[in-house]
Enzyme design. Structure first.
Site, PDB file in Angstrom:
ATOM      1  N   ARG A  77      49.902   3.199   1.788  1.00 19.07           N
ATOM      2  CA  ARG A  77      49.480   4.248   0.853  1.00 19.07           C
ATOM      3  C   ARG A  77      48.002   4.550   1.104  1.00 19.07           C
ATOM      4  O   ARG A  77      47.168   3.654   1.027  1.00 19.07           O
ATOM      5  CB  ARG A  77      49.687   3.775  -0.586  1.00 19.07           C
ATOM      6  N   HIS A 121      42.636  11.325  -4.824  1.00 14.72           N
ATOM      7  CA  HIS A 121      42.172  10.026  -5.321  1.00 14.72           C
ATOM      8  C   HIS A 121      40.677  10.177  -5.618  1.00 14.72           C
ATOM      9  O   HIS A 121      39.833   9.540  -5.003  1.00 14.72           O
ATOM     10  CB  HIS A 121      42.465   8.918  -4.305  1.00 14.72           C
ATOM     11  N   GLU A 166      45.816   8.065 -10.824  1.00 14.74           N
ATOM     12  CA  GLU A 166      45.173   7.723 -12.095  1.00 14.74           C
ATOM     13  C   GLU A 166      44.389   8.885 -12.719  1.00 14.74           C
ATOM     14  O   GLU A 166      43.157   8.828 -12.842  1.00 14.74           O
ATOM     15  CB  GLU A 166      44.249   6.520 -11.907  1.00 14.74           C
ATOM     16  N   ASN A 294      50.115   1.687 -11.484  1.00 18.22           N
ATOM     17  CA  ASN A 294      49.024   0.780 -11.119  1.00 18.22           C
ATOM     18  C   ASN A 294      48.783  -0.159 -12.286  1.00 18.22           C
ATOM     19  O   ASN A 294      48.681   0.288 -13.435  1.00 18.22           O
ATOM     20  CB  ASN A 294      47.724   1.549 -10.863  1.00 18.22           C
ATOM     21  N   TYR A 296      46.536  -3.791 -13.546  1.00 20.80           N
ATOM     22  CA  TYR A 296      45.567  -4.868 -13.291  1.00 20.80           C
ATOM     23  C   TYR A 296      45.427  -5.834 -14.461  1.00 20.80           C
ATOM     24  O   TYR A 296      45.320  -7.037 -14.268  1.00 20.80           O
ATOM     25  CB  TYR A 296      44.181  -4.272 -12.962  1.00 20.80           C
ATOM     26  N   GLU A 371      49.634   0.077  -7.068  1.00 20.71           N
ATOM     27  CA  GLU A 371      48.446  -0.768  -6.944  1.00 20.71           C
ATOM     28  C   GLU A 371      48.587  -1.977  -7.850  1.00 20.71           C
ATOM     29  O   GLU A 371      49.004  -1.855  -9.007  1.00 20.71           O
ATOM     30  CB  GLU A 371      47.159  -0.050  -7.386  1.00 20.71           C
TER      31      GLU A 371
HETATM   32  C1  FCB Z   1      42.065   1.631  -9.513  1.00 17.91           C
HETATM   33  C2  FCB Z   1      41.766   2.671  -8.452  1.00 17.91           C
HETATM   34  C3  FCB Z   1      41.470   2.096  -7.094  1.00 17.91           C
HETATM   35  C4  FCB Z   1      40.674   0.808  -7.180  1.00 17.91           C
HETATM   36  C5  FCB Z   1      41.286  -0.147  -8.171  1.00 17.91           C
HETATM   37  C6  FCB Z   1      40.560  -1.465  -8.282  1.00 17.91           C
HETATM   38  O1  FCB Z   1      41.711   2.137 -10.746  1.00 17.91           O
HETATM   39  O2  FCB Z   1      42.845   3.550  -8.323  1.00 17.91           O
HETATM   40  O3  FCB Z   1      40.839   3.079  -6.326  1.00 17.91           O
HETATM   41  O4  FCB Z   1      39.352   1.094  -7.444  1.00 17.91           O
HETATM   42  O5  FCB Z   1      41.359   0.443  -9.420  1.00 17.91           O
END
Ligand code: FCB
Length: 466
Positions: A77, A121, A166, A294, A296, A371
């Site tokens: 990607r 992006h 995002e 995505n 985290y 992600e």
């Molecule tokens: C996301 C972004 C990516 C990267 C990660 C850590 O928000 O899409 O570009 O910065 O976080």
């Protein structure tokens, strides 16, 4: 120990983004983007870092594709830099820019790797920002033209087209809190940006359908798992409001064809949403082959009681202005550790919860993890190896969370680790390293971390010992 086994059809990939890795900021006709302007403005990024050189991928793309192939990944990607292929964001295209991505796509196909291309992006051409940026409807219309030029050039050699990465960040961090480019702090403009990003998605999505009918269509959202600090009605209402701004402002128009009524009511003092024209919501709801997710970390909120010290630990950087428009009385609470180098809490259970929610609310919608990953302060050992055990542990637990969601019915088709390489982490510059491959920024030498070796084995076997 449970062993999770993924089917052979499950796609293992890695992700990057143009401004974070390419460098070559002024080469071969590339125009400036809002991130060039922002990163070159004193005080905006950590250590004043810019993406001028980054990981020099523009010159080292063949070597980098070699790493993708050696990792045995089925998909890669990447994002296309709008100002590299259409420098002013309208008008003529730059042949050299389109050729770069054409060679990259062919290079992936030659190595048996699926190209997954993101059209946006975050690197808006500066001229488009000068003309109003995402709060202006015209930006969405220009994006449609840009998408047409790119899709015409690359077409269905690209396996999956992703319209936006995002849009939450583009709108609220770019225009409300200002911790991302273009760095504006105008709450009403941020909501207009939300809509015009959604509209850009719908318009570009239709272009992809028309010009590359064999390709898959997707969008990538950073959905938030928002939890309440208590079961009180006020805290539960704080969750509802943040969920509307964070999640349903995008899922609503994209998947249900309408903005949620509570979002419009919550934000009525900021804007009347008159920028939403008749027919827009229908346009935005272009059917998706896959929804990119995505993930985290998670989010903990409470309604401010009017006396306690305010808390803004939402993980989205420090600013006097909040990204959470019209939610001034919601507190974002710090969460228990351990945390990554970003200060983000590690919460794989919330990842499973998010995927199950999507499965429940949109049962027919296939999902893709576009992600997931972690920044840690890596140490290069005397023998040159990088034993990034905490990253391996983070990845293992989050891949297990995906397996758990799949076992409970969620139709998750693939997983892309963020990131292939250490890179320019936006406001944090080169200080935060997310790569499974280390980049020495003095020499541009790439070295596989322990996590890369671990990920290669996972991709080869589809077996995860958790
Ligand atoms: C996301 C972004 C990516 C990267 C990660 C850590 O928000 O899409 O570009 O910065 O976080």
């Amino acid at each position: 120990m449970t062993e999770h086994v993924f089917p052979e059809s499950f796609v293992w990939g890695s992700a990057t983004a143009a401004y974070q890795i390419e460098g070559a900021a002024t080469e071969d006709g590339r125009g400036p983007s809002i991130w060039d302007t922002y990163s070159h403005t004193p005080g905006r990024t950590l250590n004043g870092d810019t993406g001028d050189v980054a990981a020099d991928h523009y010159h080292r793309w063949q070597e980098d594709l070699g790493h993708v192939a050696a990792l045995g990944l089925g998909a890669y990607r990447f994002s296309i830099s709008w100002p590299r292929v259409q420098p002013g964001g309208s008008g003529p295209f730059n042949r050299a820019g389109l050729d770069f991505y054409s060679r990259l796509v062919d290079g992936l196909l030659e190595r048996g790797v699926r190209p997954v291309a993101t059209l946006y992006h975050w690197d808006l051409p500066q001229e488009r920002e000068d003309a109003g940026g995402w709060p202006s409807r015209d930006t969405a219309l220009r994006f449609q033209e840009y998408a047409a030029g790119v899709v015409e050039a690359l077409g269905d050699r690209v396996h999956t087209w992703t319209t936006l990465n995002e849009p939450w960040c583009s709108a609220y961090l770019g225009y409300a809190s200002g911790v991302h480019a273009p760095g504006r702090t105008e709450p009403a403009a941020a909501l207009a940006a939300v809509h015009h990003l959604n509209l850009a998605h719908g318009l570009a999505g239709r272009v992809v359908r028309e010009l590359a009918p064999a390709a898959e269509l997707s969008v990538t959202l950073n959905l938030h798992v928002v939890r309440a600090a208590s079961d009180s009605a006020a805290d539960r209402d704080a969750v509802r409001r943040i969920d509307a701004l964070a999640n349903r402002a995008f899922l609503g128009p994209m998947l249900d064809g309408a903005y949620p009524a509570d979002l419009l009511a919550d934000t009525a003092a900021v804007t009347d949403w008159s920028f939403v024209r008749d027919g827009d919501e229908k346009l935005i709801a272009v059917p998706l082959d896959v929804l990119g997710v995505n993930y985290y970390s998670s989010t903990l909120v409470r309604a401010w009681d009017g006396v306690s010290p305010r808390s803004d630990a939402d993980g989205h950087g420090k600013s006097d202005a909040s990204p959470w428009v019209a939610a001034e009385d919601v507190d974002f609470l710090p969460q228990p550790g351990p945390h990554t180098a970003m200060g983000w809490n590690i919460d794989p259970e919330a990842f499973t919860e998010l995927l199950l929610r999507l499965h429940r609310e949109y049962p027919a919608q296939p999902l893709m993890i576009t992600e997931n990953g972690a920044a840690f302060d890596d140490v290069v050992s005397a023998d040159g190896t990088i034993q990034d055990d905490r990253r391996v542990d983070y990845l293992r637990r989050h891949v297990a969370a995906v397996a758990e969601a799949r076992a409970r019915g969620a139709d998750v088709r693939g997983y892309f680790v963020w990131s292939l390489l250490d890179n320019f982490e936006w406001g944090y510059g080169y200080d935060r390293r997310f790569g499974i491959i280390r980049v020495d920024y003095d020499t541009q030498v790439r070295t596989w971390k322990q996590s890369a070796h671990w990920y290669r084995r996972l991709a080869a076997t589809g077996r995860l010992d958790a």
